[in-house]
Design a protein around this motif. Structure first.
Motif, mmCIF file in Angstrom:
data_model
loop_
_atom_site.group_PDB
_atom_site.id
_atom_site.type_symbol
_atom_site.label_atom_id
_atom_site.label_comp_id
_atom_site.label_asym_id
_atom_site.label_seq_id
_atom_site.Cartn_x
_atom_site.Cartn_y
_atom_site.Cartn_z
ATOM 1 N N ASP A 265 0.855 -1.188 0.000
ATOM 2 C CA ASP A 265 0.000 0.000 0.000
ATOM 3 C C ASP A 265 0.891 1.238 0.000
ATOM 4 O O ASP A 265 1.682 1.449 0.920
ATOM 5 N N GLU B 217 -2.713 -5.478 -5.058
ATOM 6 C CA GLU B 217 -3.090 -6.813 -4.593
ATOM 7 C C GLU B 217 -2.819 -7.841 -5.682
ATOM 8 O O GLU B 217 -3.107 -7.618 -6.854
ATOM 9 N N SER C 150 -3.308 0.789 -3.464
ATOM 10 C CA SER C 150 -3.279 -0.565 -2.922
ATOM 11 C C SER C 150 -3.017 -1.570 -4.042
ATOM 12 O O SER C 150 -3.748 -1.607 -5.032
#
Length: 329
Positions: A256, A272, A270
């Protein structure tokens, strides 16, 4: 137990046979292939019965897997459906839109299961999206392959691009408004490289490039939506999701990253990488089809899904032909 007959024992047909033999709830009745040498090799390798009578194979089976050449899909599938049999048909569904429409109607009339082999729906990188909220407004897809004469009986649109068309139609869920396309035949009689732009009623735009004359392979799709970017590498089986979160939220992991947008506005980037569960996509689609038949469940890629992908692919072909005529390509 699902008694399954197979039409076609070519390169992909042998891969299907290999996977069928690994499905506990299925039993191969036999296969049909008019090529004597190919049939003999298949019998020797897999130890399964060769049928020389297509009607007998259909009669002896509960379901049929049609992996023959595209031009034969319609006639074979029609026979199976008129016989009340369940059918798995490799993509594309049929050779012409008229044939595809008739197969859609026959499936409804027969009230059987029919799945189309758009195998990328089972790609682990695509499945990794899971229950993610996906509302793309711009999509970029690149599908590049090295030249292989085995597939040049159809253009690169029906050979390769149709995979991405199917995935995009699955994700966008909006009527197509406009299509533009261009392509060039380089090594074969049909287009070997092509680009298409598909615009949808909801405002989403998809830009697709497919080539079967590339020096390296690539199967990537990038999705852009409000506050998020999703990258899917269908070849390397990797998925990445990048989202913008409000700056007030604490960065929850090392991936992040805080971003200062100016004027006192802060957000968090962010990153992922969803868990990828390895699987054999062809085994997964055939196994799921088996379960759908035995337990009366919906198939993941219906005959209508296959027809829709085909319909858009043929629109791309038509636009590409018009573009080439205008520019004397």
């Amino acid at each position: 137990m699902l008694r399954t007959g197979i039409f076609g024992a070519g390169h992909l047909g042998k891969i299907h046979i290999e996977q069928w033999q690994k499905i506990e709830q299925a039993q191969i009745t036999g296969f049909y292939d008019p090529d004597d040498a190919q049939a003999a090799a298949t019998e020797a390798r897999f130890g399964i019965k060769r049928y020389t009578d297509a009607d007998k194979l259909i009669a002896d089976s509960d379901a049929l897997d049609v992996i023959s050449t595209t031009t034969t899909h319609y006639e074979i599938a029609k026979k199976c459906l008129l016989g009340g049999k369940h059918v798995f048909i490799e993509k594309p569904l049929a050779n012409t839109l008229e044939e595809g429409r008739e197969l859609v109607d026959l499936v409804k009339e027969a009230n059987v299961k029919c799945q189309v082999g758009h195998v990328e729906r089972y790609n682990p990188a695509f499945l990794a999206l899971g229950d993610q909220t996906v509302h793309p407004m711009f999509i970029e897809a690149h599908r590049l392959a090295q030249f292989n004469p085995r597939g040049t009986d159809v253009s690169v649109i029906l050979d390769l691009m149709i995979h991405d068309i199917d995935i995009i139609l699955c994700l966008v869920r909006s009527p197509v408004r406009r299509i533009s396309a261009s392509g060039v035949a380089v090594l074969s009689e049909t287009a070997d490289i092509a680009n298409a732009r598909i615009e949808f009623d909801n405002g989403c735009v998809a830009n697709l490039t497919s080539s079967r004359i590339s020096l390296k392979k690539m199967r990537k799709m990038r999705l852009f939506q409000r506050d998020a970017y999703i990258g899917i590498d269908l070849l390397e089986k990797k998925t990445e999701i990048i989202r913008l979160k409000e700056g007030e939220e604490d960065a929850s992991s090392l991936t992040d990253l805080p971003i200062d947008l100016g004027n006192g506005e802060k957000k968090i980037l962010s990153i992922e990488s969803p868990q990828i569960s390895p699987l054999n996509a062809i085994h997964a689609e055939l196994s799921e089809f088996t379960t759908a038949v035995l337990q009366d469940r919906p198939v993941r890629v219906s005959v209508y899904d296959g027809y829709q992908a085909m319909d858009v692919a043929h629109q791309v072909l038509k636009k590409m032909s018009l573009h080439n005529q205008l520019h004397n390509v």
